[in-house]
Write an enzyme that holds these catalytic residues in place. Sequence first.
Site, PDB file in Angstrom:
ATOM      1  N   GLU A 114       0.796  -1.237   0.000  1.00  0.00           N
ATOM      2  CA  GLU A 114       0.000   0.000   0.000  1.00  0.00           C
ATOM      3  C   GLU A 114       0.826   1.285   0.000  1.00  0.00           C
ATOM      4  O   GLU A 114       0.291   2.351  -0.296  1.00  0.00           O
ATOM      5  CB  GLU A 114      -0.981   0.020   1.186  1.00  0.00           C
ATOM      6  CG  GLU A 114      -0.311   0.252   2.514  1.00  0.00           C
ATOM      7  CD  GLU A 114      -1.199   0.982   3.528  1.00  0.00           C
ATOM      8  OE1 GLU A 114      -2.356   1.277   3.224  1.00  0.00           O
ATOM      9  OE2 GLU A 114      -0.689   1.254   4.620  1.00  0.00           O
ATOM     10  N   ASN A 115       2.124   1.193   0.347  1.00  0.00           N
ATOM     11  CA  ASN A 115       2.958   2.400   0.408  1.00  0.00           C
ATOM     12  C   ASN A 115       4.114   2.356  -0.588  1.00  0.00           C
ATOM     13  O   ASN A 115       5.111   3.071  -0.424  1.00  0.00           O
ATOM     14  CB  ASN A 115       3.520   2.587   1.824  1.00  0.00           C
ATOM     15  CG  ASN A 115       2.457   2.537   2.891  1.00  0.00           C
ATOM     16  OD1 ASN A 115       2.346   1.554   3.621  1.00  0.00           O
ATOM     17  ND2 ASN A 115       1.650   3.582   2.981  1.00  0.00           N
ATOM     18  N   ASN A 152      -5.502   1.438   3.808  1.00  0.00           N
ATOM     19  CA  ASN A 152      -6.097   2.772   3.667  1.00  0.00           C
ATOM     20  C   ASN A 152      -5.452   3.615   2.571  1.00  0.00           C
ATOM     21  O   ASN A 152      -6.051   4.574   2.094  1.00  0.00           O
ATOM     22  CB  ASN A 152      -6.031   3.523   5.004  1.00  0.00           C
ATOM     23  CG  ASN A 152      -4.633   3.597   5.573  1.00  0.00           C
ATOM     24  OD1 ASN A 152      -3.964   2.566   5.726  1.00  0.00           O
ATOM     25  ND2 ASN A 152      -4.167   4.788   5.882  1.00  0.00           N
ATOM     26  N   HIS A 153      -4.221   3.271   2.147  1.00  0.00           N
ATOM     27  CA  HIS A 153      -3.558   4.056   1.094  1.00  0.00           C
ATOM     28  C   HIS A 153      -3.831   3.523  -0.319  1.00  0.00           C
ATOM     29  O   HIS A 153      -3.206   3.993  -1.276  1.00  0.00           O
ATOM     30  CB  HIS A 153      -2.049   4.096   1.339  1.00  0.00           C
ATOM     31  CG  HIS A 153      -1.664   5.012   2.470  1.00  0.00           C
ATOM     32  ND1 HIS A 153      -1.734   6.388   2.363  1.00  0.00           N
ATOM     33  CD2 HIS A 153      -1.227   4.753   3.721  1.00  0.00           C
ATOM     34  CE1 HIS A 153      -1.347   6.935   3.510  1.00  0.00           C
ATOM     35  NE2 HIS A 153      -1.037   5.969   4.356  1.00  0.00           N
ATOM     36  N   HIS A 198      -5.634  -4.947   8.202  1.00  0.00           N
ATOM     37  CA  HIS A 198      -4.957  -3.654   8.136  1.00  0.00           C
ATOM     38  C   HIS A 198      -5.600  -2.734   9.161  1.00  0.00           C
ATOM     39  O   HIS A 198      -6.670  -2.177   8.923  1.00  0.00           O
ATOM     40  CB  HIS A 198      -5.090  -3.102   6.715  1.00  0.00           C
ATOM     41  CG  HIS A 198      -4.117  -2.014   6.422  1.00  0.00           C
ATOM     42  ND1 HIS A 198      -2.807  -2.272   6.117  1.00  0.00           N
ATOM     43  CD2 HIS A 198      -4.240  -0.670   6.413  1.00  0.00           C
ATOM     44  CE1 HIS A 198      -2.170  -1.124   5.919  1.00  0.00           C
ATOM     45  NE2 HIS A 198      -3.025  -0.135   6.095  1.00  0.00           N
TER      46      HIS A 198
HETATM   47 FE   LIG Z   1       1.180   1.093   5.427  1.00  0.00          FE
HETATM   48 FE   LIG Z   2      -2.094   1.740   6.247  1.00  0.00          FE
END
Ligand SMILES: [Fe+2]
Ligand SMILES: [Fe+2]
Length: 273
Positions: free
Chosen positions: A39-40, A67-68, A153
């Site tokens: 996700e990052n 969430n990303h 997550h």
């Molecule tokens: Fe993350």
């Molecule tokens: Fe996250």
Amino acid sequence: MRLLFLGDVVGRSGRNAVIALLPGLIDRHKLDFVVVNGENAAGGFGITEPLLQDLLDAGADCVTTGNHVWDQREALVFAERQERFLRPANYPQGTPGRGANVFTARNGARVLVVNVMGLLFMPALDDPYNAVAREMSSCPLGEACDAAIVDFHAEATSEKQVMGYFLDGKASLVIGTHTHVPTADHRILAGGTAYMSDVGMCGDYDSVIGMEKDEPLKRATTKIPGARLGSANGPGTLSGLAVETDDRTGLAVRIQPLRMGPGLAPAEIAFGD
Ligand SMILES: [Fe+2]
Ligand SMILES: [Fe+2]
């Protein structure tokens, strides 16, 4: 079978650590299936399709998020066609992509992966327990799949522990992502599910959760936001959890956290042949 889960890949440092180390780990330890939280991957914010491909080429069988997931808007498009890419299952109905999928491992076994997001200190999504129960009841461990991996997550360790007990005996592995800091509570729960509150990140640990540390320090001490946050791009550390399951039940028999990077003693997965 042998599973490896790698935590949130943050920026170039995280990607380079995965690309440099994962192929050798798969080879040396005959890993059957690898999940990577991506996700990052794009400078700390989301993931692009070429970066997703880099992780798949390095040996990831499935890339989860959190969430990303939509920070790079192109994910809204490629989430539909990339079957190995998951976003949390408890986004509202109609959200692009999928929150769970079944894959064929290197040994031919069927592996269910579910990605789901917590509620505490996180965006308000649908109930994560309903979402995960729905996905798992459509593909029960030991019947429709040979291993089941849940990437939860979430921010709060208490919520993560609840999910671990909620799924104990039903999943091979319930593993926390999102905090980017590995916890030391990896264990096999009474029902046979491997559990760890947070697997930590793959990235530069000389940072604040993977981001260059000057700006977070300034913001915290002056209360004035200045520059944009950017990922720290020093030498990366790989952070993960290896799990060996019983082929008959799909439940965990051995687990081992794995950290490989600067300043750490050389580490290998200790699973024998
Ligand atoms: Fe993350
Ligand atoms: Fe996250």
